[in-house]
Design a protein around this motif. Structure first.
Motif, PDB file in Angstrom:
ATOM      1  N   LEU A 193     -24.522  68.312  22.792  1.00 49.56           N
ATOM      2  CA  LEU A 193     -23.268  68.514  22.066  1.00 49.56           C
ATOM      3  C   LEU A 193     -22.733  69.917  22.289  1.00 49.56           C
ATOM      4  O   LEU A 193     -21.537  70.123  22.430  1.00 49.56           O
ATOM      5  N   SER A 234     -14.496  69.898  24.880  1.00 47.97           N
ATOM      6  CA  SER A 234     -14.544  68.637  24.144  1.00 47.97           C
ATOM      7  C   SER A 234     -13.241  67.869  24.264  1.00 47.97           C
ATOM      8  O   SER A 234     -12.167  68.441  24.412  1.00 47.97           O
ATOM      9  N   LEU A 266     -24.013  73.264  14.583  1.00 47.07           N
ATOM     10  CA  LEU A 266     -24.734  72.094  15.122  1.00 47.07           C
ATOM     11  C   LEU A 266     -26.249  72.271  15.037  1.00 47.07           C
ATOM     12  O   LEU A 266     -26.976  71.342  14.693  1.00 47.07           O
ATOM     13  N   TRP A 307     -30.308  66.884  11.544  1.00 49.64           N
ATOM     14  CA  TRP A 307     -30.331  65.714  12.431  1.00 49.64           C
ATOM     15  C   TRP A 307     -31.610  64.928  12.255  1.00 49.64           C
ATOM     16  O   TRP A 307     -32.695  65.504  12.148  1.00 49.64           O
ATOM     17  N   TRP A 353     -28.438  61.337  13.667  1.00 50.54           N
ATOM     18  CA  TRP A 353     -27.353  61.556  12.723  1.00 50.54           C
ATOM     19  C   TRP A 353     -27.748  62.657  11.751  1.00 50.54           C
ATOM     20  O   TRP A 353     -28.932  62.950  11.556  1.00 50.54           O
ATOM     21  N   THR A 390     -22.693  61.258  13.441  1.00 49.98           N
ATOM     22  CA  THR A 390     -23.562  60.553  14.383  1.00 49.98           C
ATOM     23  C   THR A 390     -23.316  61.154  15.762  1.00 49.98           C
ATOM     24  O   THR A 390     -22.160  61.356  16.148  1.00 49.98           O
ATOM     25  N   ALA A 391     -24.384  61.441  16.478  1.00 48.15           N
ATOM     26  CA  ALA A 391     -24.268  61.962  17.844  1.00 48.15           C
ATOM     27  C   ALA A 391     -25.057  61.055  18.780  1.00 48.15           C
ATOM     28  O   ALA A 391     -26.217  60.712  18.503  1.00 48.15           O
ATOM     29  N   PRO A 428     -20.951  62.895  25.476  1.00 46.13           N
ATOM     30  CA  PRO A 428     -21.616  62.414  24.261  1.00 46.13           C
ATOM     31  C   PRO A 428     -20.581  62.012  23.211  1.00 46.13           C
ATOM     32  O   PRO A 428     -19.477  62.553  23.188  1.00 46.13           O
ATOM     33  N   LEU A 482     -19.469  62.049  19.422  1.00 48.10           N
ATOM     34  CA  LEU A 482     -19.655  62.670  18.116  1.00 48.10           C
ATOM     35  C   LEU A 482     -18.676  61.995  17.165  1.00 48.10           C
ATOM     36  O   LEU A 482     -17.467  61.948  17.439  1.00 48.10           O
TER      37      LEU A 482
END
Ligand code: FE2
Length: 219
Positions: A69, A76, A93, A98, A117, A137-138, A196, A198
């Motif tokens: 991320l 992004s 982050l 997580w 998440w 959620t990633a 990814p 997000l």
């Protein structure tokens, strides 16, 4: 980058999400079902006690999905609508709680390292609620989050990354800014694209029962 999330930073990020949901509701461009659920989420969040965070859930997790991320960071694909949310979370982050809590599955052995998440409001989160969950959620690039279901009603807001979203057997690409509603117990999956995924999620209804995988891995 911070390694512990201050309650103030968590609250600021939650407030950015709340404002986004309120603005989407005010714009009156969502389906009646999504609008009703946004209203429900906002009402439930208004009942959460944000003055007494449980700081044991504000510790860095060190989850590997963070690295991906962070690399995304500057370039992004967050839409203009979701850039403020991306920016509110980006510096924190590392510090978000997580986790990945499904049982291991042999057909996706590394999945727990590539998706996670971070819940900010909920039964196991810095801000306690048994009525509503709010978190991120990633999902790592190219990864399939296999078919799963849960009794909670789920609303997703795509913050960054276009993924293939499947619900009830129908698959669609949803770009940043999209709101997606998963009714209770609908079977759904997501597959991240080159970037990814997000997304912000909110759960209402039965937020205590965990999500479960179905046997098929998915689309
Ligand atoms: Fe879900």
């Amino acid at each position: 980058m911070t390694t512990t999330l201050s309650p103030k930073a968590a609250l600021t990020a939650i407030e950015v999400v709340r404002q986004h949901f309120a603005a989407r509701l005010a714009a009156a461009q969502e389906s009646p079902a999504i609008a009703a659920e946004l209203e429900n989420i906002l009402a439930l969040l208004a009942g959460v006690d944000f003055t007494r965070p449980d700081e044991k859930h504000l510790k860095a997790s060190g989850h590997p999905v963070i690295t991906q991320l962070r690399q995304v960071g500057a370039q992004s694909s967050a839409s203009s609508a979701t850039q403020a949310i991306f920016d509110a979370f980006l510096p924190h982050l590392d510090a978000l709680p997580w986790r990945y809590s499904y049982e291991p599955r042999p057909d996706a052995p590394d999945i727990g390292q590539r998706m996670a998440w971070a819940e900010l409001v909920g039964p196991i989160a810095p801000f306690h609620s048994h009525q509503v969950c709010l978190g991120l959620t990633a999902i790592g690039s190219g990864l399939l989050y296999p078919l799963h279901y849960h009794p909670a009603v789920e609303t997703y807001l795509v913050v960054s990354g276009t993924a293939a979203w499947t619900a009830d057997g129908l698959t669609r690409q949803h770009p940043p800014g999209t709101l997606i509603l998963h009714p209770s117990n609908i079977i759904h999956a997501m597959k991240a694209g080159d970037e990814p995924l997000l997304a912000v999620y909110a759960w209402t209804g039965d937020v205590e029962t965990l999500s479960a995988y179905v046997d098929d891995i998915g689309p």
